[in-house]
Design an enzyme around this catalytic site. Structure first.
Site, PDB file in Angstrom:
ATOM      1  N   CYS A  52     -20.019  -3.296 -15.246  1.00  0.00           N
ATOM      2  CA  CYS A  52     -18.977  -3.398 -14.216  1.00  0.00           C
ATOM      3  C   CYS A  52     -17.834  -4.312 -14.674  1.00  0.00           C
ATOM      4  CB  CYS A  52     -19.589  -3.925 -12.917  1.00  0.00           C
ATOM      5  SG  CYS A  52     -18.400  -3.956 -11.565  1.00  0.00           S
ATOM      6  N   CYS A  56     -17.881 -10.946 -10.357  1.00  0.00           N
ATOM      7  CA  CYS A  56     -18.695 -11.593  -9.308  1.00  0.00           C
ATOM      8  C   CYS A  56     -19.732 -12.526  -9.970  1.00  0.00           C
ATOM      9  CB  CYS A  56     -19.377 -10.534  -8.457  1.00  0.00           C
ATOM     10  SG  CYS A  56     -18.237  -9.218  -7.925  1.00  0.00           S
ATOM     11  N   CYS A  59     -23.556 -11.757 -10.213  1.00  0.00           N
ATOM     12  CA  CYS A  59     -24.036 -10.392 -10.450  1.00  0.00           C
ATOM     13  C   CYS A  59     -24.482 -10.100 -11.885  1.00  0.00           C
ATOM     14  CB  CYS A  59     -22.960  -9.387 -10.047  1.00  0.00           C
ATOM     15  SG  CYS A  59     -23.597  -7.688 -10.111  1.00  0.00           S
ATOM     16  N   CYS A  96     -30.362   4.203   0.068  1.00  0.00           N
ATOM     17  CA  CYS A  96     -29.076   3.580  -0.244  1.00  0.00           C
ATOM     18  C   CYS A  96     -28.789   3.678  -1.739  1.00  0.00           C
ATOM     19  CB  CYS A  96     -29.118   2.115   0.207  1.00  0.00           C
ATOM     20  SG  CYS A  96     -27.571   1.274  -0.136  1.00  0.00           S
ATOM     21  N   CYS A 127     -26.926   5.943   2.742  1.00  0.00           N
ATOM     22  CA  CYS A 127     -26.041   4.785   2.633  1.00  0.00           C
ATOM     23  C   CYS A 127     -25.546   4.727   1.189  1.00  0.00           C
ATOM     24  CB  CYS A 127     -26.814   3.508   2.971  1.00  0.00           C
ATOM     25  SG  CYS A 127     -25.809   2.018   2.803  1.00  0.00           S
ATOM     26  N   CYS A 187     -22.274  -1.313   6.839  1.00  0.00           N
ATOM     27  CA  CYS A 187     -23.323  -2.254   6.438  1.00  0.00           C
ATOM     28  C   CYS A 187     -22.584  -3.361   5.697  1.00  0.00           C
ATOM     29  CB  CYS A 187     -24.324  -1.543   5.534  1.00  0.00           C
ATOM     30  SG  CYS A 187     -25.524  -2.653   4.772  1.00  0.00           S
ATOM     31  N   ARG A 259     -30.554  -7.528   8.067  1.00  0.00           N
ATOM     32  CA  ARG A 259     -31.481  -7.210   6.969  1.00  0.00           C
ATOM     33  C   ARG A 259     -31.807  -8.424   6.119  1.00  0.00           C
ATOM     34  NH1 ARG A 259     -29.251  -2.909   4.101  1.00  0.00           N
ATOM     35  NH2 ARG A 259     -30.055  -1.649   5.780  1.00  0.00           N
TER      36      ARG A 259
END
Ligand code: SAM
Ligand code: DTB
Ligand code: SF4
Length: 335
Positions: A52, A56, A59, A96, A127, A187, A259
């Protein structure tokens, strides 16, 4: 009462309550809006792992950190469907699909829309979490049958700049606006344990609760520390502070599903039980999150049985989805 006008002081006052008073209030709200013994069960699949371009700091999938996660191509439709069938057989009612993208390219949208269509046809809620979306992309996913889009605020606006530099908080709010306008359910939650202060945890929950609509699902992730990421080695969050975060989320967003998301593998059963009491009513089920571990299904079945929790069933167009985990839990109880 559903409110969208919380001040930071309102939210901090909840965080500052004595622990028992906070849990008492949160559980009362929980029981007034939900069956306190029912837990919604989703399974997560990384359909495009690693590589990616974003930065972040938490991550393992950011290409710039050396975490051992290899960049992979988008999975094939057949491979995704195999995983979805397995998840359904194991008892998940929502599937998801996550991708390590800043935002999907148009050619990806077609492919993922095809996956959504077929997973939906298996009789599961769908999702996706694919990064930033345009309005047109959100409409295309809605047309394919997508139920939920996951896009997290991650943290308070004032702490965000210490965690992510490759996009703005406003970009996230804009994507959430496109998701809502397309008629998708939202979400949206965040991560705690990244070195933020209690005031900043309050800031995350305040921002979530003051969105034009409360997100239907609110994932609260406890940072999973991964070697090679800048946040590896952050002082761990006091577990009671994590429970407080769940409790405050429950009070602020009474009708939402809260969640208990990443970080469960590192939690004791007792800590998870406190979180369920404080208002958590949703989990990811299955051995893996995206790239990191989740509790074994046997451990979750045993935990459900010990606590008398039952998986929530969902109504979809083709009827009620019965979670096989119910049978597994009953078998466990009987044993
Ligand atoms: N790339 C897309 C994006 O960021 O929107 C979708 C996938 S991304 C992995 C989804 C969410 O996973 C992030 O927003 C973050 O909240 C959560 N996450 C990622 N790494 C994590 C970690 N190490 N611990 C806890 N949560 C994490
Ligand atoms: C969310 O809030 N948590 C999930 C899901 N949405 C996509 C992701 C957790 C990822 C944890 C780190 C990993 O496994 O790579
Ligand atoms: Fe990329 Fe999403 Fe990870 Fe950020 S959280 S680095 S956008 S995969």
């Amino acid at each position: 009462m559903i409110r969208h006008d919380y001040s930071r002081a309102d939210v901090q006052a909840l965080f500052d309550l004595p622990f028992n008073d906070l849990l008492d209030r949160a559980h009362a709200v929980h029981a007034a809006h939900h069956d306190p013994n029912a837990v919604q069960v989703s399974t997560l699949l990384s359909i495009k792992t690693g590589g990616c371009p974003e930065d972040c700091a938490y991550c393992p999938q950011a290409a710039r950190y050396h975490t051992g996660v290899e960049a992979e191509k988008l999975m094939s439709l057949d491979a995704v469907l195999d995983k979805a069938r397995q998840a359904k057989a194991a008892g998940a009612t929502r599937f998801c699909m996550g991708a390590a993208w800043r935002s999907p390219k148009d050619r990806d949208v077609e492919k993922v829309a095809g996956m959504i269509r077929e997973v939906k046809a298996l009789g599961m809620e769908t999702c996706a979490t694919l990064g930033m979306l345009t309005q047109d992309q959100a409409h295309r996913f809605k047309a394919a049958g997508l139920d939920y889009y996951n896009h997290n605020l991650d943290t308070a606006p004032e702490f965000y700049g210490e965690i992510i530099h490759t996009r703005e908080y406003q970009d996230r709010l804009d994507t959430l606006g496109c998701v809502r306008d397309a008629g998708l359910k939202t979400c949206c939650g965040g991560i705690v344990g990244m070195g933020e202060s209690r005031a900043q945890r309050a800031g995350l929950l305040q921002t979530l609760a003051n969105l034009p609509e409360h997100p239907q699902s609110v994932p609260i992730n406890r940072l999973v520390q991964v070697e090679g990421t800048p946040l590896n080695g952050t002082a761990p969050l006091d577990p009671f502070e994590f429970v407080r975060t769940i409790a405050v989320a429950r009070i602020l967003m009474p009708a939402s599903m809260v969640r208990l998301s990443a970080g469960r593998a590192e939690m004791s059963d007792e800590l998870q039980a406190l979180c369920f009491f404080a208002g958590a009513n949703s989990i990811f089920y299955g051995e893996k999150l995206l790239t990191t571990g989740n509790p074994d299904t046997e451990r979750d079945q045993a935990l459900f049985a010990r606590l008398g929790l039952v998986p929530m069933q969902v109504e979809i167009e083709s009827g009620t989805v019965h979670a096989d985990i119910v049978e597994d839990c009953r078998a466990n109880e009987a044993a």
